[in-house]
Design an enzyme around this catalytic site. Sequence first.
Site, PDB file in Angstrom:
ATOM      1  N   CYS A  13       0.877  -1.521  -0.042  1.00  0.00           N
ATOM      2  CA  CYS A  13       0.008  -0.013  -0.280  1.00  0.00           C
ATOM      3  C   CYS A  13       0.376   1.156   0.186  1.00  0.00           C
ATOM      4  O   CYS A  13       1.830   1.397   0.101  1.00  0.00           O
ATOM      5  CB  CYS A  13      -1.373   0.028   0.798  1.00  0.00           C
ATOM      6  SG  CYS A  13       0.148   0.200   2.536  1.00  0.00           S
ATOM      7  N   CYS A  16       3.084   1.497   2.859  1.00  0.00           N
ATOM      8  CA  CYS A  16       4.935   1.031   2.846  1.00  0.00           C
ATOM      9  C   CYS A  16       5.656   1.600   2.139  1.00  0.00           C
ATOM     10  O   CYS A  16       7.095   1.824   2.129  1.00  0.00           O
ATOM     11  CB  CYS A  16       4.400  -0.371   2.282  1.00  0.00           C
ATOM     12  SG  CYS A  16       3.368  -1.859   3.163  1.00  0.00           S
ATOM     13  N   ASP A 445      -1.877   9.603 -34.006  1.00  0.00           N
ATOM     14  CA  ASP A 445      -1.484   9.470 -34.978  1.00  0.00           C
ATOM     15  C   ASP A 445      -2.274   9.202 -36.454  1.00  0.00           C
ATOM     16  O   ASP A 445      -3.465   8.628 -36.438  1.00  0.00           O
ATOM     17  CB  ASP A 445      -0.691   8.304 -34.187  1.00  0.00           C
ATOM     18  CG  ASP A 445       0.010   7.665 -35.777  1.00  0.00           C
ATOM     19  OD1 ASP A 445       0.827   8.866 -36.087  1.00  0.00           O
ATOM     20  OD2 ASP A 445      -0.177   6.219 -35.866  1.00  0.00           O
ATOM     21  N   ASP A 542      -0.618   4.084 -32.696  1.00  0.00           N
ATOM     22  CA  ASP A 542      -0.412   1.816 -32.322  1.00  0.00           C
ATOM     23  C   ASP A 542       1.208   1.562 -33.193  1.00  0.00           C
ATOM     24  O   ASP A 542       1.433   0.829 -33.211  1.00  0.00           O
ATOM     25  CB  ASP A 542      -0.952   1.801 -34.199  1.00  0.00           C
ATOM     26  CG  ASP A 542      -0.458   2.593 -35.217  1.00  0.00           C
ATOM     27  OD1 ASP A 542      -0.074   3.642 -35.319  1.00  0.00           O
ATOM     28  OD2 ASP A 542      -0.517   1.600 -36.880  1.00  0.00           O
ATOM     29  N   ASP A 546       5.169   6.002 -31.814  1.00  0.00           N
ATOM     30  CA  ASP A 546       4.073   6.845 -29.927  1.00  0.00           C
ATOM     31  C   ASP A 546       4.273   6.760 -28.671  1.00  0.00           C
ATOM     32  O   ASP A 546       3.360   6.805 -28.082  1.00  0.00           O
ATOM     33  CB  ASP A 546       2.571   6.253 -30.740  1.00  0.00           C
ATOM     34  CG  ASP A 546       2.136   7.129 -32.253  1.00  0.00           C
ATOM     35  OD1 ASP A 546       2.684   7.872 -32.760  1.00  0.00           O
ATOM     36  OD2 ASP A 546       1.389   5.706 -32.506  1.00  0.00           O
TER      37      ASP A 546
END
Length: 653
Positions: A13, A16, A445, A542, A546
């Site tokens: 968590c 921690c 894109d 894609d 990118d």
Amino acid sequence: MEKRDIAIIGMACAGCAANVERRLKSMEGIEHADVSFTTRCASVTYDSQITNPQMMRDELQKIGFDMAVDNEQNITEIERRKSSLLRKRVITSWCLALLVMALSMKWVKIGDEGFTNQVMLIMALANILWCGRQFYVTAWKQATHGMANMDTLVALSTFISFALSFYNTFWGEQTWSRHGISNHTYFDASVMIITFVLTGRMLEEKAKHSTARAIRALIGLAPKTALIVTKDAEKGSYTTTEVPIATLQRGDIIEVRQGNKIPVDGIVMDNIEVSVSNTSSPTLPPAPFVDESMISGEPAPVAKNANDKVYAGTIVKQGKLLFRASEVGSKTMLAQIIKMVQEAQGSKAPVQRTVDKIAMFFVPSILIIAVITFIVWMMAGGAEALPRAVLSAVSVLVIACPCAMGLATPTALMVGIGKAAQKNILIKDATALERIKNIKAVVIDKTGTLTIPNKDIDFTTTSNKTLEERETLKPHAKEAIEMLHSRDIVTYMMSGDNEDAVAYWARKAGIRHWQSKVMPQDKENIVRNLQSEGLCVAMVGDGINDAQALAAADVSIAMGKGTDIAMDVAQVTLMGTDLRRIYEAIRLSQQTVNTIRQNLFWAFIYNIICIPLAAGVTHLWGMEWQITPMWASALMAFSSISVVLNSLRLYYK
């Protein structure tokens, strides 16, 4: 000073992460330490003359954590073993939980009450010693150093529930009955608490591994060796020698043959300088063609002439390439992309970060309330002072155990992801679920995302081809852009292609803002500039080119037919080619986030109402009624079930 990023093992968590960060900063020789719970990584700046990673590891092991200071293969193996063990513990814990619940609720009878309690005791003990062992180990180490986290509350509530149940199994009847107090066991509470918390942690581990795979795949783009060109002074000829990529230096002449990857960034040399130097009437070989789609996103291989730039990770598709290394190691464009992805992925998910921060205060607050409850009842005196004090304190710890809080996000996330998957939208984590609904700008894109390239074209002879012939607008692309505009979302198209092609396809799709001839860094800069204007930005792409912008965006969306790198980096993947799924993802985000907020609201309201009732606050008004540990465990279970049921409502929206 030396700076190093090191994987941290054992964090559960934000509390921690805060404890690890605080511990590292307290060490002599460490100038700065920043710990990310999301990536389970610590970025440490330290004086190597005073301390080192092994000393840091020894210090963290004292408080229940570990640090992977060896090579990447070792880290991967540690994570694999840890995930496998966690999965086995979750499965075992669920089996034990169902058996204990069946016995506790009397769905199954195997004998008298005493025998049944003894069977549940054995199963609950097995669950504690194996499935929940790490909770107790970490809680003990934290306690010995004056720290506490969620493991502390889980360990205390389950141990006290088990201890009281153990006592009641053998001596409860003679102890409590004479005080008019019912004798009950609470083994089901201890088992269910461990089961729910372990399940939540397993879901978090899955999200973490996808991030690690993306980074390793990017690193794997660069070849391991290179052909370095040297001149034989005696013979006056040139020879090539295969060397490890790590030995390359700026200025080295490197040869890359057809089909191979370029190892480092560089400047193209005239082939005649080395390949035909001994020919009296040399004929200049044709210029090599390089596939730079991972950088520019464009499918057409690019002709490379003298003094042109080439980049690490790109592929020679035709001919042979000779170049002089200009950037090596961490200075190459590929290395910079990897660095930017790592930094961007280190950001924390807002919803879970808020919950973890609250949990940091929640844990010590509950411990204090339980202690105060015990003291107040002891001070109240009377024949029932001790049993009342013990049972009230246990009720507080049991009813406050963070099952509902821990389930609030992951259950809604699982249902939301499941429903999205049915619609061919793959959503990875809570960050995307929270942010998609806030999108105000979308950067898209061109090639492969908005348009489909014509793969039948011979790109070495396309100089005179028209713009329909080279590529085609994806079906429903214009409709998808109009749907985004209907939500007042501004769209931008970015591409490494020339101005005429970019402008043509932007107008074709109905996009009013575009930019041509952009490199990966340019795409990231565009995203950053929009963010500086206060806009929540989504990047849709894609390709490998990118990845940098995808990592920098508030929400990263990849196309399912794109590269593995783009899909691993992205938070959302649209399967197929239908861009209308972006709009659908926004709608699902709104519904899922609303459900998460409802779950968290009811989880906190549950604690606000039930904790005082468990502590016995009703006695202040002369009411004898109080939530007992038995009812506390039932209510704790009900709160978790209510969160799950509320999440399941997503399926019907």
